[in-house]
Every structure is written in structure tokens, then in C-alpha cells.
Design an enzyme around this catalytic site. Structure first.
Site, PDB file in Angstrom:
ATOM      1  N   LYS A 106      11.022  -9.927  20.569  1.00 31.35           N
ATOM      2  CA  LYS A 106      11.738  -9.180  21.586  1.00 31.35           C
ATOM      3  C   LYS A 106      10.803  -9.087  22.787  1.00 31.35           C
ATOM      4  O   LYS A 106       9.773  -8.422  22.747  1.00 31.35           O
ATOM      5  CB  LYS A 106      12.118  -7.778  21.106  1.00 31.35           C
ATOM      6  N   GLY A 194      18.469   3.494  25.941  1.00 31.02           N
ATOM      7  CA  GLY A 194      19.239   4.600  26.493  1.00 31.02           C
ATOM      8  C   GLY A 194      20.398   5.083  25.647  1.00 31.02           C
ATOM      9  O   GLY A 194      21.057   6.058  26.017  1.00 31.02           O
ATOM     10  N   ASN A 215      16.531   3.185  18.930  1.00 28.04           N
ATOM     11  CA  ASN A 215      15.284   3.682  18.365  1.00 28.04           C
ATOM     12  C   ASN A 215      15.164   5.192  18.550  1.00 28.04           C
ATOM     13  O   ASN A 215      15.261   5.965  17.598  1.00 28.04           O
ATOM     14  CB  ASN A 215      14.085   2.959  18.975  1.00 28.04           C
ATOM     15  N   THR A 216      14.983   5.636  19.793  1.00 27.22           N
ATOM     16  CA  THR A 216      14.689   7.044  20.042  1.00 27.22           C
ATOM     17  C   THR A 216      15.713   7.979  19.422  1.00 27.22           C
ATOM     18  O   THR A 216      15.353   8.990  18.807  1.00 27.22           O
ATOM     19  CB  THR A 216      14.596   7.307  21.557  1.00 27.22           C
TER      20      THR A 216
END
Length: 264
Positions: A106, A194, A215-216
């Protein structure tokens, strides 16, 4: 033509000739513990897992995040997070391949530490080098349709436009541009960055994106395993809605029950 159902057997995600049941890619950063990370990955159903190369001590396999990610279960996707230019990104990807991690990468080039927006020029430079060197490149990019087409033309195996800045949880703020990227795509489109709620993931899939990366939102949840499951359901529901054929928005009301021919 897309299949008429979202059965992962008849409607797999295919990247670089490899087939995946899940259309949810998951990251490994920010989790409070390795246990929470593994539980979230398991419940999410993800099969592709990104790992930041800057967090990996390749010389000490017992002391880094890779010990929590089973390579027999997941495709490990190293990312070049933290690279500020093409040279740094290429060096990180090359190190990962030489260390036996993967020749999939990535590609992230983010010179601005405040907003972490991807540099389109340096990203393209790095992609050209890595593709020619035999890497399977999945570039993280601004939601720029022209850049997306050019990256696909030189051999990138996906394009990964941002929905909003990394870790912001703001959802898809680049919807119109992503729609153009999807319309013109010749490689899978993975909406990245986001996405803070399962509804954001569902929105991306309803638009026709091939997959999303999260992810977050997983890592900061009070219950990371439950959030992994929620995102899995959001991705599946969005894909099913896209394949079913969403109704088009209308400017005026339209009765859901016909009145023509009724006696009153």
C-alpha cells in the site's frame, strides 16, 4: 456486469488475479493491545490487513506487530506510512520484500504531517518505480480521477482515494470525485481514510466502490471486536444494496401507493 447477489463465492473481490471473500480491508495501527487488534480483525472478516513498515522491526520477529497477524489467514499488506517522498516509499517497500514480508504494497506518500494528505506527484513517481520492479501497488491517493486513471494505466492493481483525512472519522467528503473514479475505473476502487462509522462504509459500497479500508474507527472503539463486526455488516449491506439497484433521488415527492383509478 456485476453479479446479482453479494455471495462472496459468486461476487468475490479480485485484486491482481487473487480472489477475496471480504471487501473490508483492515489496518493495525492505534489498537490498545494486540489482543484487541486480533479480535477486531477476526470479527471484521477482513482478509487483507495493512501493516505500517515503520512499526515493524524486521530484524526482531518476536518484537513487532506481525506476530499478531497470521500470514496463513491474512494477506499482509505492508504500507509505506510516514514516507515523505517517492524515494523513501520505494526504500520501505523494497526492504519489506527483501525481508520476506510481501511484494504487495500500500503506497502512501504524505509529506504534510498535519493533514496527512497524499502527495500526487511523489505517489505517481513511486508507483512507476515499484510497478516496474514487480510490486503489486495499491496507491493511496487524493480523490483525483485523472491521477487514478494514470495510476491504473501504469499498472497499479487498485486505486485508493481518500474519503476524508486519515483518522478524521468524518466520512466521505469527496463523494463527487470518488463517483467519477468509480465510473472510469479499470481496476478495483478501495475507499480509504476517514471512514468513521459502518454507515460510511455502507455509503462507499452503495456508490459502487469495490472495497473499503478502515483502521482508526476499529481501533478507538470501546469494543473493538463489536465494531469490527459492525463494519463487516455495513460493507455487506452496502454491497447488497448496490447490486440490488438503488432508487434514484428525486426532486419532488412521489406517492408510494398509486392513486390513479381509485373511486375517491
Amino acid at each position: 456486469m456485476v453479479p446479482n447477489n453479494s455471495d462472496p463465492v459468486t461476487d468475490p473481490l479480485i485484486i491482481a488475479g487473487r480472489s477475496f471473500r471480504s471487501r473490508l480491508l483492515a489496518g493495525t495501527g492505534k489498537f490498545r493491545s494486540g489482543l484487541e487488534m486480533t479480535q477486531s480483525l477476526e470479527s471484521s472478516g477482513a482478509q487483507i490487513v495493512t501493516v505500517s513498515l515503520r512499526r515493524v522491526d524486521l530484524d526482531n520477529p518476536e518484537d513487532h506487530i506481525l506476530k499478531f497477524v497470521d500470514p496463513d489467514k491474512y494477506l499482509i499488506l505492508p504500507n509505506t506510512s510516514g514516507a515523505r517522498n517517492a524515494g523513501e516509499a520505494v526504500n520501505l517497500a523494497t526492504l519489506a520484500r527483501e525481508s520476506g514480508v510481501s511484494d504487495w504494497v500500500k503506497l502512501e506518500v504524505t509529506p504534510d504531517p498535519r493533514y496527512l494528505l497524499p502527495d500526487p506527484v511523489e505517489t505517481f513517481k513511486a508507483a512507476e518505480i515499484l510497478v516496474k520492479d514487480g510490486f503489486k501497488v495499491l496507491p493511496y491517493i487524493p480523490a483525483d480521477p485523472v491521477l487514478a486513471r494514470r495510476l491504473a494505466d501504469i499498472g497499479s492493481v487498485t486505486v485508493m482515494p481518500l474519503g476524508s483525512p486519515i483518522g478524521s472519522n468524518r466520512g466521505i467528503k469527496t463523494r463527487d470525485s470518488i463517483a467519477i473514479i468509480i465510473e472510469q475505473a479499470t481496476v478495483p476502487v478501495i475507499v480509504d481514510a476517514g471512514l468513521g462509522a459502518p454507515s460510511h462504509a455502507a455509503e462507499a459500497m452503495e456508490m459502487g466502490a469495490d472495497a473499503v479500508l478502515v483502521n482508526t474507527a476499529l481501533a478507538v472503539a470501546d469494543d473493538t471486536a463489536a465494531m469490527g463486526a459492525a463494519f463487516r455488516k455495513g460493507v455487506e449491506a452496502g454491497r447488497e444494496a448496490y447490486l440490488a439497484g438503488l432508487g434514484k433521488p428525486l426532486a419532488t415527492a412521489q406517492a408510494s401507493s398509486p392513486v390513479a383509478g381509485l373511486p375517491w
